[in-house]
Design a protein around this motif. Structure first.
Motif, PDB file in Angstrom:
ATOM      1  N   ILE A 157     -69.183 -84.340  23.344  1.00 14.01           N
ATOM      2  CA  ILE A 157     -69.989 -83.898  24.477  1.00 14.01           C
ATOM      3  C   ILE A 157     -71.239 -84.767  24.469  1.00 14.01           C
ATOM      4  N   ILE A 158     -71.431 -85.524  25.553  1.00 12.78           N
ATOM      5  CA  ILE A 158     -72.580 -86.435  25.634  1.00 12.78           C
ATOM      6  C   ILE A 158     -73.506 -85.943  26.737  1.00 12.78           C
ATOM      7  N   SER A 159     -74.739 -85.644  26.365  1.00 17.59           N
ATOM      8  CA  SER A 159     -75.738 -85.191  27.318  1.00 17.59           C
ATOM      9  C   SER A 159     -76.103 -86.320  28.277  1.00 17.59           C
ATOM     10  N   ASP A 160     -76.560 -85.942  29.465  1.00 16.70           N
ATOM     11  CA  ASP A 160     -77.007 -86.971  30.404  1.00 16.70           C
ATOM     12  C   ASP A 160     -78.320 -87.604  29.960  1.00 16.70           C
ATOM     13  N   ARG A 161     -78.896 -87.105  28.880  1.00 11.03           N
ATOM     14  CA  ARG A 161     -80.074 -87.761  28.290  1.00 11.03           C
ATOM     15  C   ARG A 161     -79.681 -89.028  27.515  1.00 11.03           C
ATOM     16  N   CYS A 162     -78.404 -89.137  27.173  1.00 12.71           N
ATOM     17  CA  CYS A 162     -77.943 -90.259  26.337  1.00 12.71           C
ATOM     18  C   CYS A 162     -77.428 -91.406  27.221  1.00 12.71           C
ATOM     19  N   ILE A 163     -78.295 -91.963  28.005  1.00  8.02           N
ATOM     20  CA  ILE A 163     -77.923 -93.019  28.953  1.00  8.02           C
ATOM     21  C   ILE A 163     -77.471 -94.276  28.222  1.00  8.02           C
ATOM     22  N   ASN A 164     -78.226 -94.705  27.230  1.00  7.27           N
ATOM     23  CA  ASN A 164     -77.904 -95.954  26.528  1.00  7.27           C
ATOM     24  C   ASN A 164     -76.678 -95.820  25.639  1.00  7.27           C
ATOM     25  N   LEU A 165     -76.464 -94.641  25.059  1.00  4.34           N
ATOM     26  CA  LEU A 165     -75.245 -94.426  24.288  1.00  4.34           C
ATOM     27  C   LEU A 165     -74.034 -94.574  25.196  1.00  4.34           C
TER      28      LEU A 165
END
Length: 199
Positions: free
Chosen positions: A113-121
């Protein structure tokens, strides 16, 4: 993943130990060399922890903080200046391909689950390409946060085997309050049966 010259990457994660789902909560991705020093990054890490879980210390939550073992300067400065302790990774003894394979499997089995805060990831994952001749990641691929993800999986011992959730106790098995009179009655009953055993 400390870096003074290119990028300093920090990934914040949480793991559900029963489902093996890994939540990528937030990131710090700093490429401005004036902002990649320990004195600039550690306060941002502290602020992000508070933002993700206000009053986390009051709830008894512990953050495990890891760093690339090649960057001992960072851990030394973090503890000396801020009292923040970081554990070195053991990436030197781990196979990179094994770590990347686990990340891919986590995605395939819906354990990511990848948060939308993790743009660069998300960008790093989308643009991760192997050189067809060598099979190694291309030199122009950025993998700072992918590396953080590998370190976190490795440290936490994450694998794909689900763990059984703890059983909910049966209320009928719970101890009940008993009065002293009830205990005496039980003892008397036991003695009465004990006499019968003599015959």
């Amino acid at each position: 993943d400390p870096g003074n010259a290119t990028c300093f990457g920090v990934l914040f994660r949480a793991i559900n130990p029963y489902t093996r789902q890994v939540y990528r909560l937030a990131e710090i991705y700093e490429t401005n060399q004036g902002e990649t020093s320990t004195s600039r990054i550690v306060p941002r890490i502290q602020a992000m922890r508070e933002d993700l879980c206000p009053s986390w210390e009051a709830f008894g939550i512990e953050w495990e903080q890891l760093y690339d073992e090649a960057a001992t300067w960072f851990a030394t400065e973090a503890v000396n200046s801020f009292g923040e302790h970081f554990t070195p990774t053991s990436k030197g003894t781990r196979d990179i391909d094994e770590g990347l394979s686990l990340i891919k499997d986590q995605m395939l089995y819906d354990l990511t689950i990848i948060s939308d805060r993790c743009i660069n990831l998300s960008k790093e994952i989308e643009n991760f390409i192997r050189d067809p001749k060598t099979g190694k990641p291309r030199k122009d691929c950025q993998d700072h946060l992918i590396d953080c993800d590998r370190y976190g999986n490795d440290f936490a011992g994450v694998d794909l085997a689900p763990e059984k959730e703890p059983d909910v106790p049966d209320p009928d098995d719970a101890r009940r309050f008993r009065t002293p009179e009830q205990d005496i009655d039980d003892e008397n009953d036991d003695e009465a049966f004990g006499v019968l055993d003599d015959f």
